[in-house]
Write a protein that holds these residues in place. Sequence first.
Motif, PDB file in Angstrom:
ATOM      1  N   ASP A 139       0.858  -1.192   0.000  1.00  0.00           N
ATOM      2  CA  ASP A 139       0.000   0.000   0.000  1.00  0.00           C
ATOM      3  C   ASP A 139       0.889   1.234   0.000  1.00  0.00           C
ATOM      4  O   ASP A 139       2.113   1.113  -0.056  1.00  0.00           O
ATOM      5  CB  ASP A 139      -0.968  -0.031   1.197  1.00  0.00           C
ATOM      6  CG  ASP A 139      -0.238   0.038   2.517  1.00  0.00           C
ATOM      7  OD1 ASP A 139      -0.886  -0.148   3.542  1.00  0.00           O
ATOM      8  OD2 ASP A 139       0.975   0.267   2.528  1.00  0.00           O
ATOM      9  N   ILE A 140       0.278   2.409   0.082  1.00  0.00           N
ATOM     10  CA  ILE A 140       1.086   3.616  -0.132  1.00  0.00           C
ATOM     11  C   ILE A 140       2.086   3.869   0.984  1.00  0.00           C
ATOM     12  O   ILE A 140       2.970   4.692   0.851  1.00  0.00           O
ATOM     13  CB  ILE A 140       0.216   4.873  -0.326  1.00  0.00           C
ATOM     14  CG1 ILE A 140      -0.617   5.139   0.934  1.00  0.00           C
ATOM     15  CG2 ILE A 140      -0.680   4.707  -1.519  1.00  0.00           C
ATOM     16  CD1 ILE A 140      -1.245   6.511   0.881  1.00  0.00           C
ATOM     17  N   TYR A 141       1.943   3.200   2.116  1.00  0.00           N
ATOM     18  CA  TYR A 141       2.933   3.395   3.166  1.00  0.00           C
ATOM     19  C   TYR A 141       4.026   2.341   3.127  1.00  0.00           C
ATOM     20  O   TYR A 141       4.932   2.357   3.940  1.00  0.00           O
ATOM     21  CB  TYR A 141       2.259   3.340   4.545  1.00  0.00           C
ATOM     22  CG  TYR A 141       1.271   4.443   4.747  1.00  0.00           C
ATOM     23  CD1 TYR A 141      -0.069   4.174   4.898  1.00  0.00           C
ATOM     24  CD2 TYR A 141       1.691   5.771   4.755  1.00  0.00           C
ATOM     25  CE1 TYR A 141      -0.971   5.194   5.070  1.00  0.00           C
ATOM     26  CE2 TYR A 141       0.798   6.785   4.924  1.00  0.00           C
ATOM     27  CZ  TYR A 141      -0.531   6.497   5.086  1.00  0.00           C
ATOM     28  OH  TYR A 141      -1.419   7.507   5.264  1.00  0.00           O
ATOM     29  N   GLY A 142       3.944   1.400   2.165  1.00  0.00           N
ATOM     30  CA  GLY A 142       4.977   0.378   2.070  1.00  0.00           C
ATOM     31  C   GLY A 142       4.673  -0.856   2.878  1.00  0.00           C
ATOM     32  O   GLY A 142       5.541  -1.707   3.050  1.00  0.00           O
ATOM     33  N   ASN A 143       3.472  -0.969   3.431  1.00  0.00           N
ATOM     34  CA  ASN A 143       3.137  -2.165   4.205  1.00  0.00           C
ATOM     35  C   ASN A 143       2.521  -3.223   3.318  1.00  0.00           C
ATOM     36  O   ASN A 143       1.769  -2.929   2.409  1.00  0.00           O
ATOM     37  CB  ASN A 143       2.114  -1.805   5.292  1.00  0.00           C
ATOM     38  CG  ASN A 143       2.645  -0.745   6.203  1.00  0.00           C
ATOM     39  OD1 ASN A 143       3.817  -0.728   6.499  1.00  0.00           O
ATOM     40  ND2 ASN A 143       1.784   0.155   6.617  1.00  0.00           N
ATOM     41  N   THR A 144       2.858  -4.466   3.589  1.00  0.00           N
ATOM     42  CA  THR A 144       2.209  -5.566   2.877  1.00  0.00           C
ATOM     43  C   THR A 144       1.346  -6.316   3.872  1.00  0.00           C
ATOM     44  O   THR A 144       1.622  -6.340   5.074  1.00  0.00           O
ATOM     45  CB  THR A 144       3.234  -6.543   2.291  1.00  0.00           C
ATOM     46  OG1 THR A 144       4.145  -6.901   3.337  1.00  0.00           O
ATOM     47  CG2 THR A 144       4.001  -5.925   1.158  1.00  0.00           C
ATOM     48  N   TYR A 145       0.293  -6.938   3.373  1.00  0.00           N
ATOM     49  CA  TYR A 145      -0.583  -7.670   4.273  1.00  0.00           C
ATOM     50  C   TYR A 145      -1.285  -8.757   3.489  1.00  0.00           C
ATOM     51  O   TYR A 145      -1.422  -8.670   2.272  1.00  0.00           O
ATOM     52  CB  TYR A 145      -1.613  -6.737   4.906  1.00  0.00           C
ATOM     53  CG  TYR A 145      -2.410  -5.983   3.893  1.00  0.00           C
ATOM     54  CD1 TYR A 145      -1.967  -4.751   3.427  1.00  0.00           C
ATOM     55  CD2 TYR A 145      -3.587  -6.495   3.370  1.00  0.00           C
ATOM     56  CE1 TYR A 145      -2.682  -4.067   2.485  1.00  0.00           C
ATOM     57  CE2 TYR A 145      -4.295  -5.812   2.419  1.00  0.00           C
ATOM     58  CZ  TYR A 145      -3.843  -4.589   1.988  1.00  0.00           C
ATOM     59  OH  TYR A 145      -4.551  -3.908   1.049  1.00  0.00           O
ATOM     60  N   ALA A 146      -1.746  -9.788   4.205  1.00  0.00           N
ATOM     61  CA  ALA A 146      -2.577 -10.822   3.599  1.00  0.00           C
ATOM     62  C   ALA A 146      -3.998 -10.609   4.052  1.00  0.00           C
ATOM     63  O   ALA A 146      -4.244 -10.185   5.180  1.00  0.00           O
ATOM     64  CB  ALA A 146      -2.085 -12.202   4.047  1.00  0.00           C
ATOM     65  N   ALA A 147      -4.967 -10.922   3.191  1.00  0.00           N
ATOM     66  CA  ALA A 147      -6.361 -10.643   3.514  1.00  0.00           C
ATOM     67  C   ALA A 147      -6.797 -11.362   4.786  1.00  0.00           C
ATOM     68  O   ALA A 147      -7.623 -10.865   5.536  1.00  0.00           O
ATOM     69  CB  ALA A 147      -7.256 -11.039   2.349  1.00  0.00           C
TER      70      ALA A 147
END
Lengths: 253, 97
Positions: A139-147
């Motif tokens: 996302d725009i802050y550089g964080n990745t995540y799984a649903a």
Amino acid sequence: MNKSKSSKSSAAASQADSQQQLEKQREANQAFFRKVVTERNKKLDDLQKTHTVLEDNVSKLSQQSNGTKNGSSGGITKATMAYSLLGELIDECIYDVLFEAHRDIKQGNNICQICQTRILSILTINHCCVFIVSRPGCDIYGNTYAANSLPSYECVGCRRMIAAVRYAPHLEKCLGLAGRQSSRVANRRLGSASPFASSAIQSSGPSDDHIALSDPETSHSDNKKKKKPLSSSATNGISRIKKLKTSSSSEKL
Amino acid sequence: MSSDSDKLRLALSRHFVDSGEKERLMNLLRNRLAESGWNDTLYAQCRETVRQRKLENVTLDELVKESSDFGRSSVNENIKKELLVQIKKYLDTAFDS
């Protein structure tokens, strides 16, 4: 002989210099100290004044509240209401500042895209550039995540914990804003007559594509759920058009 | 479940918002706070706290917990008094009508 004399005199001169410096520093420290002391005294005076004002008012209020208690509110005085309203206003202002601070702190850890620098000291409050990450998968802050690892939240209507990804469609069905089936189900739960369903259909027209998906789910939920009456607070802000009109007319002061 | 005083509070907050009084007082409060430099003080205090305690991933909740007390106590008494006078006037008109 001459050399030793000159060295002595230069030592004396440097001593005088350092003494002067010490004195200047002492003066500066004293001035600062005085400033801080006067500020503190001012604050103490202010608080003292409010204290005396409040003491006077407490005795007045205790006389008044014996009179007005029976009349209007039963336990809540005007002063209490005033203070709680003021507290709300101040809290909003505090949140405004805290949002900004939090955002700046979070983005301060990133590298700016334009000038390729990182903010090292907190003294630079207004940086020139905007921190937006545009890598794929982040996302725009550089964080990745799984649903699946996202947190779940409590539904406002039925008070169950729903996963973040499924929150919006669940809320639609729960509040009866999605289509025919869900509006009927929701209306039954709220205890009002179905003629409202027709007005809801007209107001939520473009949701027909949900009906094909929603049929098996809503029939399943129909059988499963015992109708729990929704608390009044859940319907206050999100009620339908007609309900909004009737409730606002009955609650007007 | 909700007692009379809760219902009264709810109705009062609704009226507060609907009549536009809350927005007017918010603008007044924001102006006063900005004039007195309260915004900058609170902002600096937040950043200083985070820096000292080395909290890299502060959540908004933690920030609120630490700094909201300071924020509330550092508002000038004059500003609070001014706002309270306005709010009391509003309450008088709201309860009379």
